[in-house]
Design a protein around this motif. Sequence first.
Motif, mmCIF file in Angstrom:
data_model
loop_
_atom_site.group_PDB
_atom_site.id
_atom_site.type_symbol
_atom_site.label_atom_id
_atom_site.label_comp_id
_atom_site.label_asym_id
_atom_site.label_seq_id
_atom_site.Cartn_x
_atom_site.Cartn_y
_atom_site.Cartn_z
ATOM 1 N N PRO A 9 4.566 -14.418 -28.491
ATOM 2 C CA PRO A 9 5.114 -14.570 -27.138
ATOM 3 C C PRO A 9 5.651 -13.262 -26.553
ATOM 4 C CG PRO A 9 5.891 -16.329 -28.583
ATOM 5 C CD PRO A 9 5.222 -15.307 -29.455
ATOM 6 N N GLY A 10 6.249 -12.393 -27.403
ATOM 7 C CA GLY A 10 6.683 -11.073 -26.922
ATOM 8 C C GLY A 10 8.023 -11.094 -26.214
ATOM 9 N N ASP A 11 8.269 -10.044 -25.431
ATOM 10 C CA ASP A 11 9.567 -9.846 -24.760
ATOM 11 C C ASP A 11 9.451 -10.135 -23.260
ATOM 12 O OD1 ASP A 11 10.861 -8.822 -27.093
ATOM 13 O OD2 ASP A 11 9.904 -6.870 -26.751
ATOM 14 N N GLY A 12 10.621 -10.127 -22.593
ATOM 15 C CA GLY A 12 10.655 -10.228 -21.131
ATOM 16 C C GLY A 12 9.956 -11.474 -20.635
ATOM 17 N N ILE A 13 8.976 -11.283 -19.751
ATOM 18 C CA ILE A 13 8.242 -12.432 -19.192
ATOM 19 C C ILE A 13 7.234 -13.013 -20.182
ATOM 20 C CG2 ILE A 13 8.463 -11.660 -16.793
ATOM 21 C CD1 ILE A 13 5.547 -10.625 -16.980
ATOM 22 N N GLY A 14 7.083 -12.372 -21.353
ATOM 23 C CA GLY A 14 6.056 -12.783 -22.319
ATOM 24 C C GLY A 14 6.067 -14.275 -22.639
ATOM 25 N N PRO A 15 7.236 -14.836 -23.096
ATOM 26 C CA PRO A 15 7.241 -16.249 -23.462
ATOM 27 C C PRO A 15 6.829 -17.175 -22.305
ATOM 28 C CG PRO A 15 9.198 -15.147 -24.301
ATOM 29 C CD PRO A 15 8.494 -14.155 -23.430
ATOM 30 N N GLU A 16 7.223 -16.812 -21.067
ATOM 31 C CA GLU A 16 6.885 -17.675 -19.912
ATOM 32 C C GLU A 16 5.380 -17.671 -19.654
ATOM 33 O OE1 GLU A 16 9.482 -16.429 -16.508
ATOM 34 O OE2 GLU A 16 10.484 -15.292 -18.085
ATOM 35 N N ILE A 17 4.782 -16.482 -19.645
ATOM 36 C CA ILE A 17 3.358 -16.425 -19.283
ATOM 37 C C ILE A 17 2.457 -16.878 -20.430
ATOM 38 C CG2 ILE A 17 3.585 -14.726 -17.418
ATOM 39 C CD1 ILE A 17 2.695 -12.564 -19.394
ATOM 40 N N THR A 18 2.912 -16.685 -21.689
ATOM 41 C CA THR A 18 2.061 -17.165 -22.796
ATOM 42 C C THR A 18 2.088 -18.698 -22.838
ATOM 43 O OG1 THR A 18 3.879 -16.680 -24.321
ATOM 44 C CG2 THR A 18 2.051 -15.162 -24.353
ATOM 45 N N ALA A 19 3.274 -19.304 -22.570
ATOM 46 C CA ALA A 19 3.354 -20.778 -22.587
ATOM 47 C C ALA A 19 2.416 -21.354 -21.520
ATOM 48 C CB ALA A 19 4.792 -21.230 -22.350
ATOM 49 N N ALA A 20 2.467 -20.769 -20.315
ATOM 50 C CA ALA A 20 1.606 -21.273 -19.226
ATOM 51 C C ALA A 20 0.130 -21.092 -19.591
ATOM 52 C CB ALA A 20 1.937 -20.525 -17.937
ATOM 53 N N THR A 21 -0.181 -19.949 -20.186
ATOM 54 C CA THR A 21 -1.579 -19.659 -20.532
ATOM 55 C C THR A 21 -2.101 -20.625 -21.600
ATOM 56 O OG1 THR A 21 -1.335 -17.343 -19.946
ATOM 57 C CG2 THR A 21 -3.088 -17.858 -21.503
ATOM 58 N N CYS A 22 -1.287 -20.896 -22.621
ATOM 59 C CA CYS A 22 -1.738 -21.814 -23.684
ATOM 60 C C CYS A 22 -2.012 -23.195 -23.094
ATOM 61 C CB CYS A 22 -0.689 -21.922 -24.786
ATOM 62 S SG CYS A 22 -0.524 -20.403 -25.718
ATOM 63 N N ARG A 23 -1.125 -23.639 -22.218
ATOM 64 C CA ARG A 23 -1.286 -24.951 -21.580
ATOM 65 C C ARG A 23 -2.625 -25.016 -20.823
ATOM 66 N NH1 ARG A 23 1.467 -27.652 -17.467
ATOM 67 N NH2 ARG A 23 2.393 -25.847 -16.465
ATOM 68 N N ILE A 24 -2.939 -23.972 -20.102
ATOM 69 C CA ILE A 24 -4.179 -23.976 -19.300
ATOM 70 C C ILE A 24 -5.398 -23.884 -20.222
ATOM 71 C CG2 ILE A 24 -5.492 -22.799 -17.498
ATOM 72 C CD1 ILE A 24 -2.737 -21.723 -16.464
ATOM 73 N N LEU A 25 -5.310 -23.001 -21.233
ATOM 74 C CA LEU A 25 -6.467 -22.865 -22.141
ATOM 75 C C LEU A 25 -6.777 -24.201 -22.817
ATOM 76 C CD1 LEU A 25 -5.857 -19.371 -23.800
ATOM 77 C CD2 LEU A 25 -7.572 -19.964 -22.080
ATOM 78 N N GLU A 26 -5.726 -24.957 -23.180
ATOM 79 C CA GLU A 26 -5.946 -26.272 -23.798
ATOM 80 C C GLU A 26 -6.606 -27.227 -22.811
ATOM 81 O OE1 GLU A 26 -2.060 -27.224 -25.279
ATOM 82 O OE2 GLU A 26 -2.208 -25.662 -26.804
ATOM 83 N N ALA A 27 -6.279 -27.075 -21.529
ATOM 84 C CA ALA A 27 -6.848 -27.974 -20.515
ATOM 85 C C ALA A 27 -8.341 -27.718 -20.284
ATOM 86 C CB ALA A 27 -6.089 -27.817 -19.201
ATOM 87 N N THR A 28 -8.882 -26.632 -20.830
ATOM 88 C CA THR A 28 -10.340 -26.411 -20.693
ATOM 89 C C THR A 28 -11.110 -27.352 -21.623
ATOM 90 O OG1 THR A 28 -10.446 -24.744 -22.454
ATOM 91 C CG2 THR A 28 -10.060 -23.920 -20.202
ATOM 92 N N GLY A 29 -10.383 -27.968 -22.576
ATOM 93 C CA GLY A 29 -11.049 -28.859 -23.537
ATOM 94 C C GLY A 29 -11.335 -28.182 -24.868
ATOM 95 N N VAL A 30 -11.240 -26.862 -24.890
ATOM 96 C CA VAL A 30 -11.437 -26.137 -26.162
ATOM 97 C C VAL A 30 -10.183 -26.362 -27.021
ATOM 98 C CG1 VAL A 30 -11.758 -23.851 -27.198
ATOM 99 C CG2 VAL A 30 -12.911 -24.423 -25.048
ATOM 100 N N LYS A 31 -10.411 -26.594 -28.312
ATOM 101 C CA LYS A 31 -9.258 -26.924 -29.180
ATOM 102 C C LYS A 31 -8.701 -25.657 -29.859
ATOM 103 C CE LYS A 31 -9.852 -31.733 -29.752
ATOM 104 N NZ LYS A 31 -10.061 -31.739 -28.299
#
Length: 363
Positions: A9-31
């Motif tokens: 997740p990293g520092d600063g804005i890292g945890p916020e943007i990685t959480a959002a990104t993981c959520r979207i990547l999962e929504a593509t259907g790829v596991k």
Amino acid sequence: MTYRVTLIPGDGIGPEITAATCRILEATGVKFEWETVQAGITYMEQSGDKEPLPDAVLDSIRKNGLALKGPIGTPIGTGFRSVNVALRQGLDLYACVRPCKTYPGIMSRYSDVNLVIIRENTEDLYAGIEFDKGSEAMVDLEALVAKHLPNKKLPKDAAVSLKPISEAGSRRIVEFAFKYAIDNKRRKVTAIHKANIMKFSDGLFLRVAREVAQQYPQVQFEEMIVDAACMNLVIRPESFDVMVLGNLYGDIVSDLCAGLVGGLGVAPGANIGTHATVFEATHGTAPMIAGRGIANPMAMLLSGRLMLKHIGERDAARRLEDAIRLVLREGIGLTPDLNPSGGGSTEGFADAVIEALRTRVPV
Ligand code: NAI
């Protein structure tokens, strides 16, 4: 198939943007199975560890071969070495790939930029071979210069950073650039250098680039001095295709190119090695907006899209890009860096992309 990915997740804005990104990547259907590990300044503060990059992080990436990484801070001018540089050198992630593309709906001065930066990631002034002012090593270095270059003199109060450029390192990055051009149906590779001044280091890079270019006659080859390249990028960015650069020029020109397409919030990247690849945005920890929920997750998300392409999930990568285009075109939930008066948020943008993926982008 489930892909196991190391998540930092990293520092600063890292945890916020990685959480959002993981959520979207999962929504593509790829596991995905995310193996979350911590590194950076926040990790040091919370764990009491004196090391910002614990071995567990490198072990996890070596094991999984794939990582999605948030930005990690490096204090300027202190003894603290960059975790990012250590990670790239430790895993020999020699090629940094940074596509810069204009998307409709993102305000920028240009409408037709579509270039890719290939930055050498392990050598150059980032090698960390430095001599501090007044140190014993500096005295030895002065003596060495006096012995081998009698017409040159190091100022007594100088500090020195060395710029090693190797033949093997140059060859593998230029070969990577040409192969990338062919695999991605690109027409031209431009080698960027300052060989007119740095005859040995940049001269070596340029000589190797010319040699490698001869092996790929199907791809046009061009060479350009780095200062002229910066001017040409600002005047006619559409004339560039694949650019191959040493580490420092690549770092600086990456930010310039991010500026051509709407800013750091939209510039993705991948650090590629023989055994592992780490996907991360071009930008840093953006401390001024950290924790406020307004960081743009798009650069991180587009890095995730590069990961989808890298693992062969090309269909999911295409659908994700289509969904992003839809959201950008409609301007829904855009973060303040893209739409200062729109009141958008990191999570709002993520929700909009997920909604587009689920309902409007055909499988
Ligand atoms: P930065 O990229 O963090 O910020 C530069 C500007 O861009 C700031 O105005 C920031 O608010 C804005 N910005 C960056 N990302 C954004 C996003 N996703 N959404 C909206 N706005 C965004 O660069 P800076 O300030 O030079 O560096 C801050 C820290 O980040 C430093 O400690 C630096 O070492 C570290 N860094 C880490 C990198 C990495 O982990 N790969 C890369 C670059 C910097």
